[in-house]
Motif scaffolding. Structure first.
Motif, short mmCIF file in Angstrom:
data_model
loop_
_atom_site.label_atom_id
_atom_site.label_comp_id
_atom_site.label_asym_id
_atom_site.label_seq_id
_atom_site.Cartn_x
_atom_site.Cartn_y
_atom_site.Cartn_z
N GLY A 106 0.99 -1.00 -0.08
CA GLY A 106 -0.17 -0.04 -0.64
C GLY A 106 1.02 0.50 0.33
O GLY A 106 2.09 0.73 0.51
N ILE A 117 -5.68 6.85 4.32
CA ILE A 117 -5.79 5.86 3.91
C ILE A 117 -4.98 5.32 3.12
O ILE A 117 -3.99 5.88 2.14
CB ILE A 117 -7.25 7.02 2.81
CG1 ILE A 117 -8.07 7.37 3.72
CG2 ILE A 117 -7.46 5.94 1.85
CD1 ILE A 117 -8.93 8.10 3.33
N ASP A 118 -5.02 4.43 2.10
CA ASP A 118 -4.03 3.58 1.30
C ASP A 118 -4.56 3.15 -0.08
O ASP A 118 -5.20 2.51 0.32
CB ASP A 118 -3.42 2.50 2.24
CG ASP A 118 -2.26 3.23 2.83
OD1 ASP A 118 -1.54 4.81 3.46
OD2 ASP A 118 -2.03 2.20 3.80
N VAL A 119 -4.22 3.52 -1.25
CA VAL A 119 -4.18 2.50 -2.37
C VAL A 119 -3.80 1.21 -2.20
O VAL A 119 -2.09 1.46 -2.18
CB VAL A 119 -3.90 3.46 -3.47
CG1 VAL A 119 -4.21 2.78 -4.87
CG2 VAL A 119 -4.67 4.87 -3.60
N PHE A 157 -8.68 -0.53 -1.75
CA PHE A 157 -8.35 0.72 -0.04
C PHE A 157 -8.19 0.07 0.98
O PHE A 157 -8.94 -0.44 1.11
CB PHE A 157 -9.10 1.98 -0.04
CG PHE A 157 -9.21 3.01 -1.67
CD1 PHE A 157 -8.57 3.56 -1.59
CD2 PHE A 157 -10.05 2.69 -2.59
CE1 PHE A 157 -8.26 4.47 -2.73
CE2 PHE A 157 -10.15 3.41 -3.93
CZ PHE A 157 -8.91 4.29 -4.03
N GLY A 159 -7.38 1.41 5.13
CA GLY A 159 -7.36 2.72 5.92
C GLY A 159 -7.53 2.55 7.58
O GLY A 159 -8.19 1.77 8.15
N TRP A 172 -10.69 -2.62 5.25
CA TRP A 172 -10.74 -2.30 3.88
C TRP A 172 -11.48 -2.96 2.27
O TRP A 172 -12.29 -3.29 3.06
CB TRP A 172 -8.68 -3.24 3.12
CG TRP A 172 -9.08 -4.91 3.68
CD1 TRP A 172 -10.26 -5.74 2.98
CD2 TRP A 172 -7.96 -5.46 3.58
NE1 TRP A 172 -10.05 -7.29 3.52
CE2 TRP A 172 -8.56 -7.19 3.85
CE3 TRP A 172 -7.02 -5.52 4.22
CZ2 TRP A 172 -8.31 -8.14 4.29
CZ3 TRP A 172 -6.23 -6.60 4.64
CH2 TRP A 172 -6.61 -7.43 4.46
#
Length: 234
Positions: A106, A117-119, A157, A159, A172
């Motif tokens: 991520g 928030i991660d991709v 995503f 988070g 997620w």
């Protein structure tokens, strides 16, 4: 679950490990051993009657905006049945094992002191196998197997958000495909820090996959139910 809470210390690696219990039911369609496709609708109680062993865990390593994570699930169930005539066999033992392993990475696209928030991108390996063993009759001692192994790519995503120093939300949402027509995973949980090292998680997870091969094997199912876990941070 995305067990690591966002911290101001971004220069050092942070790690988390979370074994969890997933009280999941199973709905969908399945076919094995050349049989017609059948509808499956089993509650967690139905599955627990035949449950032998299982293990589930999430782990994550994070440094700055980058993270690496995995999710492992393994379960084994078995059941016995007698045959009406007992000519070919007097009884049959069915043993099924399912493994799903997700490995992903991520990158943080939004963050604050309260959360991130991660991709995320990753790949999930599935392995589903069923063994039938015959006892008595003409087929005594014979064993037949059916199943398959496949890999799917996923994107989505992940988070965390801290409501208070003690209470946080984590989760997620991932979707993809590959050898399966569709593979998706949605999780949301509410966490509470017990101390600096441990926290507890309660939430809900739904995971679906739609896979079939040219030999008549079909695994088109949705697993869903509450999740309970303990997270170790270090």
């Amino acid at each position: 679950m995305a067990p690591v809470t966002y911290k101001t210390d971004r220069d050092n690696w942070q790690f988390a490990f979370s074994p969890y219990l997933w009280v999941a039911g199973l709905d969908g369609k399945m076919a094995q051993f050349g049989s017609p496709v059948v509808d499956v609708n089993e509650s967690f109680g139905d599955i627990l009657k035949d449950f032998d062993v299982g293990f589930m865990s999430v782990a994550e390593a994070r440094k700055g905006d980058f993270s690496i994570f995995n999710d492992l699930q393994y379960s084994k169930v078995s059941s016995d049945a007698t045959t009406p005539l007992g000519i070919l066999a007097t009884s049959i033992n069915a043993e099924s094992t399912t493994f799903a392993g997700l490995l992903g990475a991520g990158y943080t696209v939004a963050s604050s002191e309260a959360g991130f928030i991660d991709v995320a991108v990753g790949a999930r390996l599935w392995s589903v196998d069923t063994d039938l063993t015959f006892y008595g009759g003409l087929l005594d001692g014979q064993k037949v197997s059916d199943g398959d192994t496949w890999i799917d790519g996923l994107v989505g995503f992940r988070g965390n958000y801290n409501f208070t120093p003690r209470l946080y939300m984590t989760g997620w949402g991932l979707v993809g495909a590959g050898q399966a027509d569709l593979d998706w995973d949605v999780t949301a949980g509410l966490g509470s820090h017990i101390n600096e090292r441990f926290s507890s998680i309660i939430g809900y997870r739904a995971l679906g996959v739609d896979y079939s091969n040219n030999e008549g094997f079909v695994f088109d199912v949705i697993q869903h139910g509450p999740i309970l876990g303990v997270v170790a941070h270090f």
